[in-house]
Design a protein around this motif. Sequence first.
Motif, PDB file in Angstrom:
ATOM      1  N   ASN A 128     -63.583 -63.921   3.551  1.00  0.00           N
ATOM      2  CA  ASN A 128     -62.255 -64.423   3.931  1.00  0.00           C
ATOM      3  C   ASN A 128     -62.359 -65.161   5.264  1.00  0.00           C
ATOM      4  O   ASN A 128     -62.143 -64.570   6.327  1.00  0.00           O
ATOM      5  CB  ASN A 128     -61.259 -63.267   4.041  1.00  0.00           C
ATOM      6  N   PRO A 129     -62.701 -66.456   5.207  1.00  0.00           N
ATOM      7  CA  PRO A 129     -62.892 -67.226   6.446  1.00  0.00           C
ATOM      8  C   PRO A 129     -61.641 -67.218   7.313  1.00  0.00           C
ATOM      9  O   PRO A 129     -60.544 -67.527   6.846  1.00  0.00           O
ATOM     10  CB  PRO A 129     -63.212 -68.640   5.939  1.00  0.00           C
ATOM     11  N   LYS A 130     -61.821 -66.861   8.594  1.00  0.00           N
ATOM     12  CA  LYS A 130     -60.683 -66.770   9.511  1.00  0.00           C
ATOM     13  C   LYS A 130     -60.569 -67.988  10.420  1.00  0.00           C
ATOM     14  O   LYS A 130     -59.555 -68.193  11.069  1.00  0.00           O
ATOM     15  CB  LYS A 130     -60.804 -65.504  10.368  1.00  0.00           C
ATOM     16  N   GLU A 134     -66.295 -70.195  10.113  1.00  0.00           N
ATOM     17  CA  GLU A 134     -66.536 -69.358   8.940  1.00  0.00           C
ATOM     18  C   GLU A 134     -66.252 -70.110   7.643  1.00  0.00           C
ATOM     19  O   GLU A 134     -66.971 -69.940   6.649  1.00  0.00           O
ATOM     20  CB  GLU A 134     -65.673 -68.097   9.032  1.00  0.00           C
ATOM     21  N   GLN A 135     -65.227 -70.941   7.665  1.00  0.00           N
ATOM     22  CA  GLN A 135     -64.898 -71.729   6.474  1.00  0.00           C
ATOM     23  C   GLN A 135     -66.031 -72.690   6.124  1.00  0.00           C
ATOM     24  O   GLN A 135     -66.450 -72.789   4.966  1.00  0.00           O
ATOM     25  CB  GLN A 135     -63.600 -72.507   6.708  1.00  0.00           C
ATOM     26  N   SER A 138     -69.103 -70.880   4.833  1.00  0.00           N
ATOM     27  CA  SER A 138     -68.875 -70.343   3.492  1.00  0.00           C
ATOM     28  C   SER A 138     -68.972 -71.427   2.431  1.00  0.00           C
ATOM     29  O   SER A 138     -69.177 -71.133   1.248  1.00  0.00           O
ATOM     30  CB  SER A 138     -67.498 -69.672   3.412  1.00  0.00           C
ATOM     31  N   ASN A 166     -58.989 -72.454   9.799  1.00  0.00           N
ATOM     32  CA  ASN A 166     -59.903 -72.724   8.688  1.00  0.00           C
ATOM     33  C   ASN A 166     -59.423 -73.837   7.774  1.00  0.00           C
ATOM     34  O   ASN A 166     -60.232 -74.491   7.114  1.00  0.00           O
ATOM     35  CB  ASN A 166     -60.146 -71.442   7.871  1.00  0.00           C
ATOM     36  N   LYS A 170     -60.779 -77.829   4.300  1.00  0.00           N
ATOM     37  CA  LYS A 170     -60.443 -77.206   3.018  1.00  0.00           C
ATOM     38  C   LYS A 170     -61.623 -77.325   2.049  1.00  0.00           C
ATOM     39  O   LYS A 170     -61.866 -76.454   1.231  1.00  0.00           O
ATOM     40  CB  LYS A 170     -59.199 -77.866   2.421  1.00  0.00           C
ATOM     41  N   ARG A 171     -62.320 -78.438   2.153  1.00  0.00           N
ATOM     42  CA  ARG A 171     -63.497 -78.661   1.317  1.00  0.00           C
ATOM     43  C   ARG A 171     -64.415 -79.618   2.063  1.00  0.00           C
ATOM     44  O   ARG A 171     -64.004 -80.288   3.003  1.00  0.00           O
ATOM     45  CB  ARG A 171     -63.112 -79.239  -0.051  1.00  0.00           C
TER      46      ARG A 171
END
Length: 368
Positions: A128-130, A134-135, A138, A166, A170-171
């Motif tokens: 769960n990227p915060k 982290e995003q 991931s 994050n 988004k991508r």
Amino acid sequence: MSYDYLVVGAGLFGSTFAYEAAKRGKRVKVIDKRKHIAGNIYTEKVDGINVHKYGAHIFHTNDKKIWDYVNQFVEFNRYTNSPVANYKGEIYNLPFNMNTFNKLWGVVTPAEAKQKIEQQKAAVNVENPKNLEEQAISLIGTDIYEKLIKGYTEKQWGRKATDLPNFIIKRLPVRFTYDNNYFNDKYQGIPVGGYTQIVEKMLDNELIDVELEKDFFENKNEYLKSFPKIVYTGMIDQFFNYQFGTLEYRSLSFENIKLNEENYQGNAVVNYTDAETPYTRIIEHKHFEFGTQPTTIITKEYPKKWFEGDEPYYPMNDKKNNEMFSKYHQLAKESPNVIFGGRLGLYKYYDMHQVIGAALTVVNQEFQ
């Protein structure tokens, strides 16, 4: 002189509206506080090179209607955006593709690249990227994040990646092909002769009058009384006297350098992704139009904190600012004689095709 509309801002949104209004027989006054038309897509010819004065602009879209629309004003060349990243002297292709992965890890096949990325993601195991860091990890793993995302992003936004939300990433564009084309859009190119001529042709109408170096806020009340309707493309918070607070932006400064050499970096755009280099990218303008001039002009692009009076480039669309904007947006809805548009009027970063599309939507609503 009696006008139907005052358009505040001679950029792409305002000029598209003015052009369409004049086509329908409306008389339009266009004002801009700058010394030139065309807003941030303004290009200036220097030594035969069309210099993008406010950063690199590459037109791209999947919308054939928008492509056909802009092609009525100018011919486009076949330029394909293929930026490269410079990380402490190491050169990588963008977007992240098989050329990037081969340079990083020596992998040759898509299966090998996918395996390497999955290994790095699994080693960190962020469920769960915060935050942005982290995003990103991931999505793409640690190597690409550390070399090609972290430094550039922190320079761009002026914050640590761990302090950025994050949802900014988004991508990530990841391609398991040896294709360096940054955009997936069907239509792409640079106007032959630069961007300024698009707006010149839009505003070249006897029903449109243009005044430059005119600050709307020096005579705001008079403008509001004198014009039946206003199309406003400036900062929405400034229009409403910052009554809910000041929206945040990131700004830019540009260092233009003329070099007595034919080819400085071999590419139109080179991103500097390490944290130590103070600028985010260098633009070599001649490569947008395959120039063969004996000299070249480069621009170093430095992100910086925005202060009132600076040019606002990127809205800081975090939770706090978006909530503040929603209050201004509600006031805008309650202002029937003012149309708010563009990246500043709607507090949203738009690509050029999106600006034109948004302007044409407003035109259809206004003249239906």
